[in-house]
Design an enzyme around this catalytic site. Structure first.
Site, PDB file in Angstrom:
ATOM      1  N   ASP A 493       0.870  -1.178   0.000  1.00  0.00           N
ATOM      2  CA  ASP A 493       0.000   0.000   0.000  1.00  0.00           C
ATOM      3  C   ASP A 493       0.910   1.233   0.000  1.00  0.00           C
ATOM      4  O   ASP A 493       1.365   1.681   1.043  1.00  0.00           O
ATOM      5  CB  ASP A 493      -0.907  -0.028   1.241  1.00  0.00           C
ATOM      6  CG  ASP A 493      -1.869   1.160   1.258  1.00  0.00           C
ATOM      7  OD1 ASP A 493      -1.619   2.146   0.528  1.00  0.00           O
ATOM      8  OD2 ASP A 493      -2.858   1.101   2.005  1.00  0.00           O
ATOM      9  N   HIS A 498       0.995   8.057   3.736  1.00  0.00           N
ATOM     10  CA  HIS A 498       1.597   7.397   4.893  1.00  0.00           C
ATOM     11  C   HIS A 498       3.106   7.617   5.001  1.00  0.00           C
ATOM     12  O   HIS A 498       3.742   7.071   5.883  1.00  0.00           O
ATOM     13  CB  HIS A 498       1.294   5.894   4.843  1.00  0.00           C
ATOM     14  CG  HIS A 498      -0.164   5.607   4.753  1.00  0.00           C
ATOM     15  ND1 HIS A 498      -1.028   5.840   5.792  1.00  0.00           N
ATOM     16  CD2 HIS A 498      -0.928   5.150   3.724  1.00  0.00           C
ATOM     17  CE1 HIS A 498      -2.263   5.511   5.421  1.00  0.00           C
ATOM     18  NE2 HIS A 498      -2.225   5.095   4.167  1.00  0.00           N
ATOM     19  N   ILE A 513       0.319   9.502   8.478  1.00  0.00           N
ATOM     20  CA  ILE A 513      -0.386   8.641   9.441  1.00  0.00           C
ATOM     21  C   ILE A 513      -0.128   7.174   9.136  1.00  0.00           C
ATOM     22  O   ILE A 513       0.238   6.810   8.017  1.00  0.00           O
ATOM     23  CB  ILE A 513      -1.903   8.929   9.428  1.00  0.00           C
ATOM     24  CG1 ILE A 513      -2.484   8.716   8.010  1.00  0.00           C
ATOM     25  CG2 ILE A 513      -2.179  10.343   9.915  1.00  0.00           C
ATOM     26  CD1 ILE A 513      -4.000   8.769   7.964  1.00  0.00           C
ATOM     27  N   GLY A 516      -4.545   2.257   8.560  1.00  0.00           N
ATOM     28  CA  GLY A 516      -5.522   1.639   9.470  1.00  0.00           C
ATOM     29  C   GLY A 516      -5.320   0.126   9.525  1.00  0.00           C
ATOM     30  O   GLY A 516      -5.430  -0.501  10.585  1.00  0.00           O
TER      31      GLY A 516
END
Ligand SMILES: *[C@@H]1O[C@H](CO)[C@@H](O)[C@H](O)[C@H]1NC(C)=O
Ligand SMILES: *[C@@H]1O[C@H](CO)[C@@H](O)[C@H](O)[C@H]1NC(C)=O
Ligand SMILES: *[C@@H]1O[C@H](CO)[C@@H](O)[C@H](O)[C@H]1NC(C)=O
Ligand SMILES: *[C@@H]1O[C@H](CO)[C@@H](O)[C@H](O)[C@H]1NC(C)=O
Length: 600
Positions: A493, A498, A513, A516
């Site tokens: 990903d 990120h 961040i 998730g």
């Protein structure tokens, strides 16, 4: 327990019972109470000459031990006479052991037609004739046990035995069909593949080995196959030296060589796919011709069901990928429950099930499924958050495989302020077509609601509220500052949100961040390690909602509650108390505790 398997009242016909295997069978059957017809021409192993003495000797040996037996000297080609001896003497027949055989080895080049005929006559036609003579009696009494004698020179081939090998394989085909035809009449047909020292093998195998190949070591297997308590039918049983095993044909999974019904295939397609055609990795045995035909029907069906997917991705992964993934969601060699995810030579090396979740996000990001999902507007990926995730494991997850993930947009919902895209993803093992996992990703496009779409969908999978009590147990683990950088490699990903501060600022975040799904990997391990003793195969399914982002370096606390096989959980940032994963649960196939004296 000795002599438990008895044959009192049963009549057994054994062809070629004057010596070797046949004689060993006869003596054992007689010692267990059977009345035995000892058939033997008394010929040499080439089928020459005849001599009534061989059969007579066995009969008198049996009688001396208090058993019952009668001799018959007919050729198996006159099988009806052999069976008639049983009827005339004992009034019935229950068991037929087709054992008579001869050998005449020569290379195929030197084999004459009569060499072929004589072998086929004795082995195939003789077995057929004798069996056909017994068949009506079996049918009438709704009971019969038939043994055919094959050979591993048939199963595997043997130099100089073209006639013999072919005849021995013919008997397997005959047995396959008689097992089916006898079904309604209680007739059981099996094949024995013996390797024994006998007149046939006398000077073919080295003397020392020959002496070890005792027919007495095979006889008990034949006896069991012929006993009324044995329900084996249509099987090939190999035996030698006190060993026995079952043998059957298997077929590779194969490969479809065209993509639709109207296409023909060319020899190059065969050449190109040869590796797949002959790949025996997932080879299977088929119990019946019906099963095989059923599978062929699937080929046709696969053409008509060709469904248009919104997106498809393929991936081949190996040990290295699943280990990297496990590391990227915090698995550590310090924890004995995590260790099997990290070492390919571990006895229980396995894949953390959420490894397959990554295909959902990977496909969503690598396609225009999200960016083109709303009418009349292009969406920026930085404005999409992974809102919810459902995930279910359907098959044990292989530690390496080539997989195909198919995506289907199930709904595009207008939730007022935001838009919600529901995407189903299913991952298949391309080698055998098995669906390994399925999941559903919910993408939330912030501020993109109000486009007039439907509000709800039948496809929405609800999250469930947590129990009201305090958590039954909590596990705490820190993420590292490089957690997102590592997770990108572990998950494919590569969304810059990120890793790239400029992009994350565009999305309204102070720092890049954490994914998730990375936090979810942490919590999934915490649940499995606590409630499944680290056994990843106990994972069944999960549903979670991602509420707030995690910054790499935060410490995660997974709060867990057990309700039967459902483990509710919530993931909280320890430093701030902010809930990041909410309304979540994992359903386990079974709960296995790790904690000693646990009150859970
Ligand atoms: C089988 O064929 C071989 C030649 O390959 C021949 O020598 C032999 O006699 C045949 N066996 C019988 C029993 O006819
Ligand atoms: C014998 O085996 C065949 C094929 O394996 C099967 O269809 C049949 O039901 C069996 N018959 C009996 C009597 O068990
Ligand atoms: C592998 O799993 C089995 C079954 O859970 C367990 O008995 C065994 O100890 C495990 N092996 C290792 C090396 O941990
Ligand atoms: C972020 O943007 C600044 C200013 O445009 C630029 O100098 C910097 O190289 C960018 N950083 C990255 C990681 O792209």
């Amino acid at each position: 327990m000795a002599n438990k398997l008895r044959f009192d009242g049963k009549v057994v016909v054994i062809t070629g019972a004057g010596a070797g295997l046949g004689k060993a069978y006869a003596l054992l059957f007689a010692s267990r109470g059977a009345k035995v017809v000892i058939n033997d021409l008394g010929g040499g192993r080439h089928g020459d000459g005849s001599n009534t003495k061989v059969a007579d000797t066995v009969v008198s040996e049996i009688k001396q031990s208090g058993g019952e037996a009668v001799a018959n000297y007919d050729n198996v080609l006159e099988g009806e006479k052999i069976v008639q001896t049983a009827i005339n003497t004992y009034g019935r027949i229950d068991i037929l052991v087709n054992n008579a055989g001869i050998l005449r080895d020569k290379t195929f080049a030197r084999m004459s037609e009569s060499d072929w005929d004589v072998i086929h006559n004795v082995h195939v036609k003789g077995s057929m004739k004798t069996t056909q003579a017994a068949w009506p009696y079996f049918r009438k009494q709704k009971y019969g046990k038939i043994i055919f004698t094959s050979s591993n020179s048939g199963l595997y081939g043997n130099f100089g035995q073209a006639n013999y090998s072919s005849a021995k394989m013919a008997l397997i085909g005959l047995a396959n069909t008689l097992a089916i035809e006898g079904q309604s009449s209680g007739i059981y047909t099996n094949v024995i593949v013996p390797t024994a020292g006998s007149r046939l093998t006398e000077d073919i195998v080295p003397p020392d080995f020959f002496n070890e190949l005792k027919p007495e070591l095979i006889a008990p297997i034949v006896l069991w196959l012929c006993h009324e308590d044995c329900s084996e039918n249509g099987s090939i049983i190999e035996s030698a030296l006190g060993w026995a095993g079952k043998c059957h044909l298997i077929r590779s999974n194969g490969c479809i060589l065209r993509s639709n019904k109207n296409e023909l295939i060319n020899p190059e397609a065969v050449q190109d796919n040869w590796g797949k055609i002959i790949d025996m990795t997932n080879a299977k045995h088929y119990e019946s011709i019906v099963d095989v035909s059923g599978e062929l029907m699937n080929v046709i069906e696969s053409f008509s069901n060709k469904k248009q997917y919104d997106h498809v991705i393929k991936d081949t992964y190996s040990n290295r990928d699943v280990i990297l993934y496990a590391l990227s969601v915090g698995a550590t060699v310090e924890n004995s429950c995590d260790y099997p995810y990290l070492y390919e030579n571990h006895e229980n090396f396995s894949v953390l099930p959420t490894f397959y979740i990554i295909y959902g996000a990977w496909g969503a990001i690598s396609s225009n499924m999200l960016t083109n999902s709303l009418p009349n507007r292009q969406i920026n990926l930085a404005g999409v958050v992974h809102g919810e995730q459902y995930f279910k494991v359907l098959k044990n997850i292989p530690t390496e495989a080539t997989v195909e993930t198919r995506f289907h947009i199930q709904a595009t919902l207008d939730k007022g302020k935001n838009a919600m895209i529901i995407i189903k993803h299913e991952t298949f093992d391309t080698n055998n077509g098995d669906k390994i996992t399925e999941g559903q990703l919910v993408g939330v496009v912030i501020g993109a609601g109000g486009f007039g779409g439907p509000k709800n969908s039948q496809y929405e999978i609800p999250i469930v509220p947590l129990p009201k009590r305090k958590p039954d147990i909590s596990i705490t683990q820190s993420t590292s500052y490089d957690q997102a950088a590592l997770y990108r490699l572990g998950s494919h990903d590569f969304n810059p949100l990120h890793i790239d501060p400029n992009i994350s600022q565009m999305g309204g975040y102070e720092k890049p961040i954490l994914h998730g799904l990375c936090s979810l990997g942490f919590s999934t391990r915490h649940v499995l390690n606590t409630f499944a003793d680290g056994d990843s195969q106990l994972f069944d399914s999960m549903k979670v909602r991602f509420s707030k982002p995690v910054t790499p370096g935060n410490t995660l606390r997974t709060d867990m509650w057990r309700e039967g096989n459902r483990i509710h959980f919530e993931t909280v940032i320890l430093e701030t108390g902010i809930q990041v994963i909410t309304g979540a649960y994992i359903d386990l196939k079974e709960v296995k505790y790790r904690l000693p004296n646990s009150r859970l």
